[in-house]
Enzyme design. Structure first.
Site, mmCIF file in Angstrom:
data_model
loop_
_atom_site.group_PDB
_atom_site.id
_atom_site.type_symbol
_atom_site.label_atom_id
_atom_site.label_comp_id
_atom_site.label_asym_id
_atom_site.label_seq_id
_atom_site.Cartn_x
_atom_site.Cartn_y
_atom_site.Cartn_z
ATOM 1 N N ARG A 1 47.873 1.004 -53.796
ATOM 2 C CA ARG A 1 47.808 0.477 -55.162
ATOM 3 C C ARG A 1 49.029 0.900 -55.952
ATOM 4 O O ARG A 1 49.435 2.063 -55.909
ATOM 5 C CB ARG A 1 46.530 0.994 -55.846
ATOM 6 C CG ARG A 1 45.391 0.014 -55.777
ATOM 7 C CD ARG A 1 44.117 0.591 -56.326
ATOM 8 N NE ARG A 1 44.182 0.900 -57.749
ATOM 9 C CZ ARG A 1 43.096 1.155 -58.486
ATOM 10 N NH1 ARG A 1 41.905 1.102 -57.930
ATOM 11 N NH2 ARG A 1 43.206 1.442 -59.751
ATOM 12 N N LYS B 1 33.659 6.008 -59.086
ATOM 13 C CA LYS B 1 32.830 5.019 -59.806
ATOM 14 C C LYS B 1 32.643 3.733 -58.994
ATOM 15 O O LYS B 1 31.548 3.195 -58.940
ATOM 16 C CB LYS B 1 33.463 4.629 -61.156
ATOM 17 C CG LYS B 1 33.596 5.739 -62.158
ATOM 18 C CD LYS B 1 34.032 5.208 -63.507
ATOM 19 C CE LYS B 1 35.362 4.491 -63.524
ATOM 20 N NZ LYS B 1 36.537 5.352 -63.303
ATOM 21 N N ARG C 1 36.292 1.533 -72.042
ATOM 22 C CA ARG C 1 37.275 2.621 -71.928
ATOM 23 C C ARG C 1 37.786 3.063 -73.296
ATOM 24 O O ARG C 1 38.579 4.002 -73.372
ATOM 25 C CB ARG C 1 38.466 2.143 -71.094
ATOM 26 C CG ARG C 1 38.380 2.561 -69.610
ATOM 27 C CD ARG C 1 39.567 1.922 -68.922
ATOM 28 N NE ARG C 1 40.029 2.598 -67.750
ATOM 29 C CZ ARG C 1 39.777 2.188 -66.500
ATOM 30 N NH1 ARG C 1 38.981 1.171 -66.282
ATOM 31 N NH2 ARG C 1 40.311 2.824 -65.480
ATOM 32 N N ARG D 1 44.318 7.917 -51.903
ATOM 33 C CA ARG D 1 44.003 6.484 -51.975
ATOM 34 C C ARG D 1 45.293 5.656 -51.941
ATOM 35 O O ARG D 1 45.335 4.572 -51.365
ATOM 36 C CB ARG D 1 43.213 6.194 -53.262
ATOM 37 C CG ARG D 1 42.741 4.752 -53.360
ATOM 38 C CD ARG D 1 41.760 4.560 -54.482
ATOM 39 N NE ARG D 1 42.413 4.449 -55.767
ATOM 40 C CZ ARG D 1 41.766 4.372 -56.930
ATOM 41 N NH1 ARG D 1 40.451 4.401 -56.959
ATOM 42 N NH2 ARG D 1 42.417 4.260 -58.056
ATOM 43 N N ARG E 1 47.608 7.843 -66.194
ATOM 44 C CA ARG E 1 46.223 7.351 -66.258
ATOM 45 C C ARG E 1 45.259 8.479 -66.639
ATOM 46 O O ARG E 1 44.309 8.260 -67.387
ATOM 47 C CB ARG E 1 45.821 6.728 -64.912
ATOM 48 C CG ARG E 1 46.535 5.403 -64.676
ATOM 49 C CD ARG E 1 46.399 4.930 -63.256
ATOM 50 N NE ARG E 1 45.043 4.518 -62.945
ATOM 51 C CZ ARG E 1 44.534 4.510 -61.720
ATOM 52 N NH1 ARG E 1 45.234 4.939 -60.700
ATOM 53 N NH2 ARG E 1 43.315 4.093 -61.528
HETATM 54 P P1 AMP Z 1 40.270 0.876 -62.566
HETATM 55 O O1 AMP Z 1 40.239 0.196 -61.252
HETATM 56 O O2 AMP Z 1 38.962 0.824 -63.302
HETATM 57 O O3 AMP Z 1 40.832 2.278 -62.510
HETATM 58 O O4 AMP Z 1 41.280 0.033 -63.486
HETATM 59 C C1 AMP Z 1 42.639 -0.145 -63.125
HETATM 60 C C2 AMP Z 1 43.470 -0.440 -64.374
HETATM 61 O O5 AMP Z 1 43.002 -1.660 -64.988
HETATM 62 C C3 AMP Z 1 43.385 0.608 -65.472
HETATM 63 O O6 AMP Z 1 44.274 1.701 -65.255
HETATM 64 C C4 AMP Z 1 43.768 -0.222 -66.692
HETATM 65 O O7 AMP Z 1 45.162 -0.467 -66.728
HETATM 66 C C5 AMP Z 1 43.085 -1.552 -66.400
HETATM 67 N N1 AMP Z 1 41.694 -1.566 -66.942
HETATM 68 C C6 AMP Z 1 40.530 -1.634 -66.229
HETATM 69 N N2 AMP Z 1 39.472 -1.616 -67.042
HETATM 70 C C7 AMP Z 1 39.958 -1.526 -68.302
HETATM 71 C C8 AMP Z 1 39.371 -1.428 -69.575
HETATM 72 N N3 AMP Z 1 38.026 -1.398 -69.730
HETATM 73 N N4 AMP Z 1 40.180 -1.344 -70.657
HETATM 74 C C9 AMP Z 1 41.530 -1.373 -70.522
HETATM 75 N N5 AMP Z 1 42.157 -1.436 -69.354
HETATM 76 C C10 AMP Z 1 41.395 -1.508 -68.239
#
Ligand code: AMP
Length: 211
Positions: A155, A35, A110, A149, A166
């Site tokens: 990370r 994404k 989400r 990654r 996740r």
């Molecule tokens: P991502 O980089 O989009 O995978 O986001 C990394 C982490 O940030 C996720 O695993 C969540 O812990 C948190 N996060 C990001 N976006 C959201 C969201 N829309 N709602 C809740 N937690 C989020």
């Protein structure tokens, strides 16, 4: 009649597609589906503002802001940050870009509650979600990509246990959004396997059919 009639403008030899109305695009998919990479390319091509909630959180964690301190342990466990904090962040981002021609939402919404909150926030601007496109990648491939990654980016939420969490969180809390947007006739999906440019071409084809 479609509300998003585009026009093409060229400056400096670059073709940028502009919309006469807002175009609010959600790139949907599990963690590691690509994404982030694709959202950047879409935002550039269609002249949209890219909003990655994950990037916003990571920046706040790096800078040790009150928000960063609040969310750090949640993110490191692979859990979702509470919906109430997402509303604040989104309100702020939409306000900061009040003249934007539209948005690419990456990693948001989400949960069903976040999707409803997004509808409310956009409605205040007399606006709505235009299209939701899911990148389909199966769990085994996701695990492989995220472990790779982890080696490259380091990370903290890319360890094997956290990745499993996740993926579980995505399946239980985020996947229900597919039916939510199908019910609104806004959902499309595409295979997320293949080269970056090949997937991008597929995404653009769907966007171009929609506008
Ligand atoms: P991502 O980089 O989009 O995978 O986001 C990394 C982490 O940030 C996720 O695993 C969540 O812990 C948190 N996060 C990001 N976006 C959201 C969201 N829309 N709602 C809740 N937690 C989020």
């Amino acid at each position: 009649m479609n509300a998003h009639l585009p026009y093409i403008c060229g400056n400096d030899g670059l073709l940028t597609i502009k919309f006469s109305n807002m175009f609010n695009f959600i790139l949907f998919g599990p963690p590691g589906s690509g994404k982030g990479t694709q959202s950047v390319k879409i935002a550039e091509k269609y002249n949209l503002v890219h909003i990655s909630t994950g990037d916003i959180f990571r920046k706040n964690i790096r800078e040790k802001t009150p928000l960063g301190i609040k969310v750090q342990s949640i993110i490191e466990k692979g859990e979702l940050v509470p919906d109430s904090l997402l509303i604040e962040i989104l309100e702020d981002a939409l306000q900061q870009h009040s003249t934007a021609k539209g948005f690419v939402f990456d990693g948001f919404p989400r949960t069903i509650q976040q999707a409803k909150d997004l509808d409310t926030m956009l409605a205040k601007r007399k606006d709505s979600v235009s299209l939701v496109l899911a990148l389909e990648v199966d769990d085994d491939e996701i695990l492989k990509r995220l472990l790779k990654r982890a080696e490259i980016e380091g990370r903290k939420d890319d360890t094997k246990e956290v990745i499993a969490n996740r993926i579980g969180v995505y399946n239980s809390q985020t996947q229900p959004l597919i039916d939510f947007y199908k019910g609104k006739n806004k959902f499309k999906s595409i295979h997320g396997l293949g080269g970056i440019d090949q997937i991008f071409a597929g995404i653009c084809k769907i966007i171009d059919q929609h506008i």
